[in-house]
Design a protein around this motif. Structure first.
Motif, PDB file in Angstrom:
ATOM      1  N   VAL A 129       7.913   2.857  18.899  1.00  0.00           N
ATOM      2  CA  VAL A 129       8.115   1.996  17.735  1.00  0.00           C
ATOM      3  C   VAL A 129       8.689   2.840  16.603  1.00  0.00           C
ATOM      4  O   VAL A 129       8.414   4.038  16.496  1.00  0.00           O
ATOM      5  CB  VAL A 129       6.824   1.283  17.281  1.00  0.00           C
ATOM      6  N   VAL A 130       9.518   2.200  15.787  1.00  0.00           N
ATOM      7  CA  VAL A 130      10.139   2.875  14.650  1.00  0.00           C
ATOM      8  C   VAL A 130       9.591   2.233  13.376  1.00  0.00           C
ATOM      9  O   VAL A 130       9.546   1.007  13.268  1.00  0.00           O
ATOM     10  CB  VAL A 130      11.675   2.734  14.683  1.00  0.00           C
ATOM     11  N   LEU A 131       9.187   3.056  12.432  1.00  0.00           N
ATOM     12  CA  LEU A 131       8.668   2.581  11.155  1.00  0.00           C
ATOM     13  C   LEU A 131       9.789   2.613  10.122  1.00  0.00           C
ATOM     14  O   LEU A 131      10.564   3.568  10.066  1.00  0.00           O
ATOM     15  CB  LEU A 131       7.513   3.471  10.693  1.00  0.00           C
ATOM     16  N   GLY A 166      -0.161   7.960  16.875  1.00  0.00           N
ATOM     17  CA  GLY A 166      -0.376   7.224  15.644  1.00  0.00           C
ATOM     18  C   GLY A 166      -0.032   8.060  14.446  1.00  0.00           C
ATOM     19  O   GLY A 166       0.221   9.267  14.567  1.00  0.00           O
ATOM     20  N   THR A 167      -0.010   7.418  13.269  1.00  0.00           N
ATOM     21  CA  THR A 167       0.292   8.137  12.041  1.00  0.00           C
ATOM     22  C   THR A 167      -0.237   7.350  10.854  1.00  0.00           C
ATOM     23  O   THR A 167      -0.556   6.165  10.961  1.00  0.00           O
ATOM     24  CB  THR A 167       1.804   8.407  11.894  1.00  0.00           C
ATOM     25  N   PHE A 168      -0.297   7.992   9.738  1.00  0.00           N
ATOM     26  CA  PHE A 168      -0.710   7.409   8.473  1.00  0.00           C
ATOM     27  C   PHE A 168       0.366   7.784   7.476  1.00  0.00           C
ATOM     28  O   PHE A 168       0.448   8.933   7.035  1.00  0.00           O
ATOM     29  CB  PHE A 168      -2.080   7.978   8.068  1.00  0.00           C
ATOM     30  N   THR A 169       1.255   6.822   7.163  1.00  0.00           N
ATOM     31  CA  THR A 169       2.406   7.112   6.319  1.00  0.00           C
ATOM     32  C   THR A 169       2.856   5.841   5.612  1.00  0.00           C
ATOM     33  O   THR A 169       2.363   4.748   5.904  1.00  0.00           O
ATOM     34  CB  THR A 169       3.556   7.726   7.161  1.00  0.00           C
ATOM     35  N   ARG A 204      16.022   2.848   5.603  1.00  0.00           N
ATOM     36  CA  ARG A 204      15.928   4.056   6.425  1.00  0.00           C
ATOM     37  C   ARG A 204      14.668   4.049   7.290  1.00  0.00           C
ATOM     38  O   ARG A 204      13.596   3.660   6.846  1.00  0.00           O
ATOM     39  CB  ARG A 204      15.947   5.298   5.542  1.00  0.00           C
ATOM     40  N   PRO A 205      14.804   4.488   8.546  1.00  0.00           N
ATOM     41  CA  PRO A 205      13.605   4.675   9.360  1.00  0.00           C
ATOM     42  C   PRO A 205      12.819   5.870   8.811  1.00  0.00           C
ATOM     43  O   PRO A 205      13.408   6.860   8.386  1.00  0.00           O
ATOM     44  CB  PRO A 205      14.140   4.977  10.758  1.00  0.00           C
ATOM     45  N   VAL A 206      11.498   5.746   8.797  1.00  0.00           N
ATOM     46  CA  VAL A 206      10.692   6.846   8.265  1.00  0.00           C
ATOM     47  C   VAL A 206       9.960   7.619   9.345  1.00  0.00           C
ATOM     48  O   VAL A 206       9.569   8.759   9.120  1.00  0.00           O
ATOM     49  CB  VAL A 206       9.685   6.357   7.200  1.00  0.00           C
ATOM     50  N   ALA A 207       9.754   6.994  10.516  1.00  0.00           N
ATOM     51  CA  ALA A 207       9.050   7.708  11.582  1.00  0.00           C
ATOM     52  C   ALA A 207       9.263   7.008  12.913  1.00  0.00           C
ATOM     53  O   ALA A 207       9.510   5.804  12.971  1.00  0.00           O
ATOM     54  CB  ALA A 207       7.561   7.792  11.285  1.00  0.00           C
ATOM     55  N   ALA A 229       0.859  -1.187   0.000  1.00  0.00           N
ATOM     56  CA  ALA A 229       0.000   0.000   0.000  1.00  0.00           C
ATOM     57  C   ALA A 229       0.890   1.230   0.000  1.00  0.00           C
ATOM     58  O   ALA A 229       1.995   1.199   0.527  1.00  0.00           O
ATOM     59  CB  ALA A 229      -0.900   0.000   1.235  1.00  0.00           C
ATOM     60  N   PRO A 230       0.412   2.310  -0.605  1.00  0.00           N
ATOM     61  CA  PRO A 230       1.241   3.509  -0.585  1.00  0.00           C
ATOM     62  C   PRO A 230       1.420   4.058   0.829  1.00  0.00           C
ATOM     63  O   PRO A 230       2.421   4.647   1.149  1.00  0.00           O
ATOM     64  CB  PRO A 230       0.493   4.504  -1.465  1.00  0.00           C
ATOM     65  N   ARG A 231       0.415   3.813   1.707  1.00  0.00           N
ATOM     66  CA  ARG A 231       0.510   4.264   3.094  1.00  0.00           C
ATOM     67  C   ARG A 231      -0.200   3.261   3.988  1.00  0.00           C
ATOM     68  O   ARG A 231      -1.117   2.570   3.567  1.00  0.00           O
ATOM     69  CB  ARG A 231      -0.106   5.642   3.276  1.00  0.00           C
ATOM     70  N   HIS A 232       0.238   3.209   5.221  1.00  0.00           N
ATOM     71  CA  HIS A 232      -0.388   2.358   6.227  1.00  0.00           C
ATOM     72  C   HIS A 232      -0.721   3.210   7.445  1.00  0.00           C
ATOM     73  O   HIS A 232      -0.061   4.206   7.721  1.00  0.00           O
ATOM     74  CB  HIS A 232       0.552   1.227   6.667  1.00  0.00           C
TER      75      HIS A 232
END
Length: 104
Positions: A69-71, A90-93, A80-83, A56-59
């Motif tokens: 937690v690291v995304l 929470g986030t949507f990325t 690379r970590p993204v967030a 998916a383009p984002r989760h």
């Protein structure tokens, strides 16, 4: 005490000590729910968790645990970590894997 008894006791003590050193470390777990898209992981173990399913383009992720937690952009917590998602956030990325129990 005879030399044989001393040797046997020493060998048993050495074996017990060696076993204690080689026993696997206990796995730690975050306390609380970690929701990724429509799947909730209750008290997830520390380590890497792949998102899975169709790309998916984002989760969406909601961190209800007591740990950070690291995304990551790639599977197996590579690249690379993204967030960084703090507890109760929470986030949507875009991400493909999650490191639970961020070191540091």
């Amino acid at each position: 005490m005879t030399l044989r008894r001393v040797t046997t006791a020493l060998a048993a003590t050495t074996a017990a000590f060696a076993l204690a050193l080689t026993a696997p470390a206990a796995a730690f777990a975050a306390t609380g729910p970690l929701t990724i898209d429509a799947t909730t992981h209750q008290d997830p173990a520390d380590g890497c968790l792949n998102v899975g399913g169709p790309a998916a383009p984002r989760h969406f992720i909601a961190n209800g645990t007591d740990t950070r937690v690291v995304l990551y952009a790639d599977t197996d917590c590579q690249g690379r970590p993204v967030a960084l998602v703090l507890p109760d956030d929470g986030t949507f990325t875009a991400f493909e894997s999650v490191r639970i129990g961020y070191p540091g």
